[in-house]
Design a protein around this motif. Structure first.
Motif, PDB file in Angstrom:
ATOM      1  N   VAL A 261       0.841  -1.195   0.000  1.00 52.49           N
ATOM      2  CA  VAL A 261       0.000   0.000   0.000  1.00 52.49           C
ATOM      3  C   VAL A 261       0.878   1.248   0.000  1.00 52.49           C
ATOM      4  CG1 VAL A 261      -0.193   0.124   2.529  1.00 52.49           C
ATOM      5  CG2 VAL A 261      -2.043   1.026   1.127  1.00 52.49           C
ATOM      6  N   GLU A 262       0.326   2.341  -0.514  1.00 56.24           N
ATOM      7  CA  GLU A 262       1.017   3.623  -0.501  1.00 56.24           C
ATOM      8  C   GLU A 262       0.500   4.448   0.681  1.00 56.24           C
ATOM      9  OE1 GLU A 262       3.251   5.387  -2.753  1.00 56.24           O
ATOM     10  OE2 GLU A 262       3.712   3.289  -3.176  1.00 56.24           O
ATOM     11  N   PRO A 263       1.379   5.195   1.349  1.00 58.62           N
ATOM     12  CA  PRO A 263       0.927   5.961   2.521  1.00 58.62           C
ATOM     13  C   PRO A 263      -0.183   6.965   2.224  1.00 58.62           C
ATOM     14  CG  PRO A 263       3.283   6.308   2.080  1.00 58.62           C
ATOM     15  CD  PRO A 263       2.831   5.274   1.130  1.00 58.62           C
ATOM     16  N   VAL A 264      -0.208   7.512   0.997  1.00 59.03           N
ATOM     17  CA  VAL A 264      -1.241   8.503   0.668  1.00 59.03           C
ATOM     18  C   VAL A 264      -2.627   7.865   0.599  1.00 59.03           C
ATOM     19  CG1 VAL A 264      -1.068   8.318  -1.866  1.00 59.03           C
ATOM     20  CG2 VAL A 264      -1.712  10.495  -0.826  1.00 59.03           C
ATOM     21  N   LEU A 265      -2.677   6.555   0.448  1.00 57.04           N
ATOM     22  CA  LEU A 265      -3.965   5.866   0.348  1.00 57.04           C
ATOM     23  C   LEU A 265      -4.419   5.310   1.694  1.00 57.04           C
ATOM     24  CD1 LEU A 265      -3.430   4.062  -3.060  1.00 57.04           C
ATOM     25  CD2 LEU A 265      -4.620   6.204  -2.608  1.00 57.04           C
ATOM     26  N   MET A 266      -3.706   5.688   2.734  1.00 55.30           N
ATOM     27  CA  MET A 266      -4.076   5.218   4.067  1.00 55.30           C
ATOM     28  C   MET A 266      -4.751   6.347   4.854  1.00 55.30           C
ATOM     29  SD  MET A 266      -0.731   3.026   5.112  1.00 55.30           S
ATOM     30  CE  MET A 266      -1.526   2.331   6.542  1.00 55.30           C
ATOM     31  N   ALA A 267      -5.446   5.961   5.924  1.00 51.82           N
ATOM     32  CA  ALA A 267      -6.033   6.954   6.831  1.00 51.82           C
ATOM     33  C   ALA A 267      -5.330   6.823   8.175  1.00 51.82           C
ATOM     34  CB  ALA A 267      -7.531   6.716   6.967  1.00 51.82           C
ATOM     35  N   TYR A 268      -5.257   7.931   8.894  1.00 50.53           N
ATOM     36  CA  TYR A 268      -4.473   7.987  10.128  1.00 50.53           C
ATOM     37  C   TYR A 268      -5.372   8.407  11.281  1.00 50.53           C
ATOM     38  CZ  TYR A 268      -0.881   7.589   6.654  1.00 50.53           C
ATOM     39  OH  TYR A 268      -0.127   7.122   5.605  1.00 50.53           O
ATOM     40  N   ASP A 269      -5.458   7.529  12.268  1.00 54.03           N
ATOM     41  CA  ASP A 269      -6.353   7.774  13.393  1.00 54.03           C
ATOM     42  C   ASP A 269      -5.688   8.713  14.396  1.00 54.03           C
ATOM     43  OD1 ASP A 269      -8.319   7.687  15.253  1.00 54.03           O
ATOM     44  OD2 ASP A 269      -8.188   5.545  15.679  1.00 54.03           O
ATOM     45  N   ARG A 270      -6.171   9.912  14.440  1.00 48.20           N
ATOM     46  CA  ARG A 270      -5.665  10.948  15.339  1.00 48.20           C
ATOM     47  C   ARG A 270      -4.133  10.952  15.448  1.00 48.20           C
ATOM     48  NH1 ARG A 270      -9.054  13.731  19.326  1.00 48.20           N
ATOM     49  NH2 ARG A 270      -7.702  15.412  19.852  1.00 48.20           N
ATOM     50  N   PRO A 271      -3.467  11.243  14.354  1.00 51.40           N
ATOM     51  CA  PRO A 271      -1.997  11.226  14.409  1.00 51.40           C
ATOM     52  C   PRO A 271      -1.452  12.307  15.343  1.00 51.40           C
ATOM     53  CG  PRO A 271      -2.769  12.193  12.348  1.00 51.40           C
ATOM     54  CD  PRO A 271      -3.975  11.644  13.041  1.00 51.40           C
ATOM     55  N   SER A 272      -0.408  11.963  16.070  1.00 54.83           N
ATOM     56  CA  SER A 272       0.208  12.949  16.970  1.00 54.83           C
ATOM     57  C   SER A 272       1.028  13.937  16.141  1.00 54.83           C
ATOM     58  CB  SER A 272       1.114  12.221  17.961  1.00 54.83           C
ATOM     59  OG  SER A 272       2.193  11.629  17.256  1.00 54.83           O
ATOM     60  N   LYS A 273       1.480  14.972  16.811  1.00 52.60           N
ATOM     61  CA  LYS A 273       2.326  15.973  16.158  1.00 52.60           C
ATOM     62  C   LYS A 273       3.600  15.314  15.589  1.00 52.60           C
ATOM     63  CE  LYS A 273       3.597  20.649  17.469  1.00 52.60           C
ATOM     64  NZ  LYS A 273       3.717  21.583  18.584  1.00 52.60           N
ATOM     65  N   LYS A 274       4.170  14.421  16.387  1.00 50.73           N
ATOM     66  CA  LYS A 274       5.398  13.746  15.943  1.00 50.73           C
ATOM     67  C   LYS A 274       5.126  12.901  14.703  1.00 50.73           C
ATOM     68  CE  LYS A 274       7.476  13.123  20.529  1.00 50.73           C
ATOM     69  NZ  LYS A 274       7.997  12.132  21.487  1.00 50.73           N
ATOM     70  N   PHE A 275       3.977  12.228  14.702  1.00 50.39           N
ATOM     71  CA  PHE A 275       3.660  11.358  13.567  1.00 50.39           C
ATOM     72  C   PHE A 275       3.380  12.196  12.316  1.00 50.39           C
ATOM     73  CE2 PHE A 275       0.626   7.831  11.929  1.00 50.39           C
ATOM     74  CZ  PHE A 275       1.622   7.344  11.096  1.00 50.39           C
ATOM     75  N   LEU A 276       2.726  13.344  12.494  1.00 51.44           N
ATOM     76  CA  LEU A 276       2.501  14.219  11.333  1.00 51.44           C
ATOM     77  C   LEU A 276       3.830  14.705  10.760  1.00 51.44           C
ATOM     78  CD1 LEU A 276      -0.577  16.293  12.589  1.00 51.44           C
ATOM     79  CD2 LEU A 276      -0.560  14.612  10.729  1.00 51.44           C
ATOM     80  N   ALA A 277       4.759  15.025  11.668  1.00 55.25           N
ATOM     81  CA  ALA A 277       6.088  15.459  11.204  1.00 55.25           C
ATOM     82  C   ALA A 277       6.781  14.311  10.472  1.00 55.25           C
ATOM     83  CB  ALA A 277       6.920  15.923  12.393  1.00 55.25           C
ATOM     84  N   PHE A 278       6.609  13.103  10.986  1.00 53.59           N
ATOM     85  CA  PHE A 278       7.185  11.890  10.381  1.00 53.59           C
ATOM     86  C   PHE A 278       6.640  11.710   8.957  1.00 53.59           C
ATOM     87  CE2 PHE A 278       6.571   7.405   9.403  1.00 53.59           C
ATOM     88  CZ  PHE A 278       7.755   6.795   9.758  1.00 53.59           C
ATOM     89  N   LEU A 279       5.318  11.840   8.801  1.00 49.84           N
ATOM     90  CA  LEU A 279       4.699  11.626   7.482  1.00 49.84           C
ATOM     91  C   LEU A 279       5.122  12.718   6.497  1.00 49.84           C
ATOM     92  CD1 LEU A 279       1.122  10.566   8.642  1.00 49.84           C
ATOM     93  CD2 LEU A 279       2.819   9.103   7.510  1.00 49.84           C
ATOM     94  N   ALA A 280       5.261  13.935   7.008  1.00 47.99           N
ATOM     95  CA  ALA A 280       5.695  15.031   6.137  1.00 47.99           C
ATOM     96  C   ALA A 280       7.139  14.818   5.703  1.00 47.99           C
ATOM     97  CB  ALA A 280       5.551  16.358   6.871  1.00 47.99           C
ATOM     98  N   LYS A 281       7.956  14.408   6.659  1.00 45.81           N
ATOM     99  CA  LYS A 281       9.378  14.261   6.364  1.00 45.81           C
ATOM    100  C   LYS A 281       9.656  13.101   5.410  1.00 45.81           C
ATOM    101  CE  LYS A 281      13.850  13.199   8.203  1.00 45.81           C
ATOM    102  NZ  LYS A 281      14.661  14.391   8.075  1.00 45.81           N
ATOM    103  N   HIS A 282       9.106  11.960   5.729  1.00 40.27           N
ATOM    104  CA  HIS A 282       9.472  10.765   4.962  1.00 40.27           C
ATOM    105  C   HIS A 282       8.613  10.539   3.724  1.00 40.27           C
ATOM    106  CE1 HIS A 282      12.385   9.658   7.922  1.00 40.27           C
ATOM    107  NE2 HIS A 282      11.499   9.499   8.881  1.00 40.27           N
ATOM    108  N   TYR A 283       7.380  11.021   3.738  1.00 44.21           N
ATOM    109  CA  TYR A 283       6.472  10.693   2.623  1.00 44.21           C
ATOM    110  C   TYR A 283       5.817  11.914   1.988  1.00 44.21           C
ATOM    111  CZ  TYR A 283       7.267   6.053   4.425  1.00 44.21           C
ATOM    112  OH  TYR A 283       7.883   4.893   4.839  1.00 44.21           O
ATOM    113  N   CYS A 284       6.274  13.102   2.341  1.00 38.41           N
ATOM    114  CA  CYS A 284       5.731  14.343   1.766  1.00 38.41           C
ATOM    115  C   CYS A 284       4.229  14.469   1.970  1.00 38.41           C
ATOM    116  CB  CYS A 284       6.027  14.445   0.266  1.00 38.41           C
ATOM    117  SG  CYS A 284       7.743  14.715  -0.091  1.00 38.41           S
TER     118      CYS A 284
END
Ligand code: COA
Length: 282
Positions: A143-166
């Motif tokens: 699966v591609e990360p853009v096709l996934m949904a994220y259940d209440r992502p934390s600030k750190k996880f949002l930074a992680f997704l921005a950094k590694h997967y744009c």
């Protein structure tokens, strides 16, 4: 995270995939004593994750895993813990039927793969272990990360997704799930279906709405996902480590065989990232 028993005996692989059976191998399935230890590891990791996210109660526990159709990827470090190994962290995913709003505010029913919980031990965060787990899961689930949904992502996880997967631009929702631009482009990939504007009967709530109670309520100003302080747009990376492709078709079923290389083509990227981080720290 150390335990008073042998982690290497419980989990033979660097990354183990656990489901309702709570077993990492046939052997552990046949040994109730090992099952008890596996449960203890999951419970402890779940508690640590809840604490890190300031949740009133863990969303991950052995008993929850046994009763839900989710998968938990557990990363261990073979060498630490005096040779007995230690648990580094985990990532829990599962399919959920969601009612989402697309970019035009149209209600859409979807059943995407969702990230439900994600945790790396405090002292090991920002060393690339989260990326190692996440890329293993992407490959295993195809699966591609853009096709996934994220259940209440934390600030750190949002930074992680921005950094590694744009993944930066989210599409506002009225529930606790976050999806990013691109999610709605491939209808078949995420099982999208337009739904009538009328609120559907028996709407399925994410369990974050039921079980997740943020301890520090005073931190809440605006309802999720409109709160500006956590806006992922603020941490736009100039370059992310893993480009996002839209249009890739994920398969709902797991690959029949675990990936031969857990990191696939991304091992070099993870190693480069770790080197960069240790240079930065020293
Ligand atoms: N503050 C801000 N961003 C952070 C962060 C922190 N304390 N920790 C990790 N990140 C983000 C950053 O983008 C970071 O890149 P940078 O260090 O260059 O800024 C990137 O993640 C590091 O990637 P990686 O080392 O692979 O991530 P990780 O091993 O730290 O794992 C988490 C990421 C989110 C799983 C981990 O930080 C964690 O367990 N956090 C606490 C629990 C949590 O928030 N879970 C998410 C549940 S929704």
């Amino acid at each position: 995270m150390d335990f008073p028993f042998d982690i290497n005996q419980l989990f033979s692989e660097r990354i183990s995939i656990l489901d309702q059976n709570l077993s990492a191998s046939r052997r552990s399935m046949e040994r109730p004593d090992l099952q008890v230890q596996i449960s203890a590891v999951i419970d402890e990791l779940g508690r640590a994750s809840a604490k890190a996210q300031q949740l009133a109660a863990p969303v991950t526990s052995a008993s929850k895993l046994q009763s839900q159709n989710h998968q938990l990827y557990l990363l261990k470090d073979r060498e630490s813990g005096g040779g007995r190994g230690s648990a580094v962290g985990f990532l829990k995913v599962g399919y959920k039927k969601l009612f989402l709003l697309d970019q035009h505010g149209v209600h859409v029913e979807a059943e995407p793969l969702c990230v439900l919980d994600f945790y790396i031990a405090e002292n090991l965060q920002r060393h690339g272990y989260g990326l190692e787990l996440f890329s293993f899961m992407l490959q295993h689930k195809n699966v591609e990360p853009v096709l996934m949904a994220y259940d209440r992502p934390s600030k750190k996880f949002l930074a992680f997704l921005a950094k590694h997967y744009c993944l930066v631009q989210s599409v506002p929702q009225v529930n606790n799930f976050v999806v990013f631009e691109g999610f709605f482009l491939n209808r078949s990939a995420v099982h999208l279906r337009r739904t009538p504007l009328k609120k559907p009967d028996g709407e399925i709530k994410p369990y974050s709405m039921v079980a997740r109670e943020v301890v520090h309520r005073e931190q809440r100003t605006l309802p999720w996902p409109f709160a500006p302080p956590q806006s992922p747009q603020r941490s736009v990376p100039s370059q992310c480590s893993h480009p996002v492709r839209v249009g890739f078709s994920p398969s709902r079923a797991s690959s029949p065989v675990a990936p031969s290389s857990p990191l696939g083509g991304s091992r070099d990227q993870i190693e480069r990232y770790r080197e960069k981080r240790s240079r930065y720290r020293s």
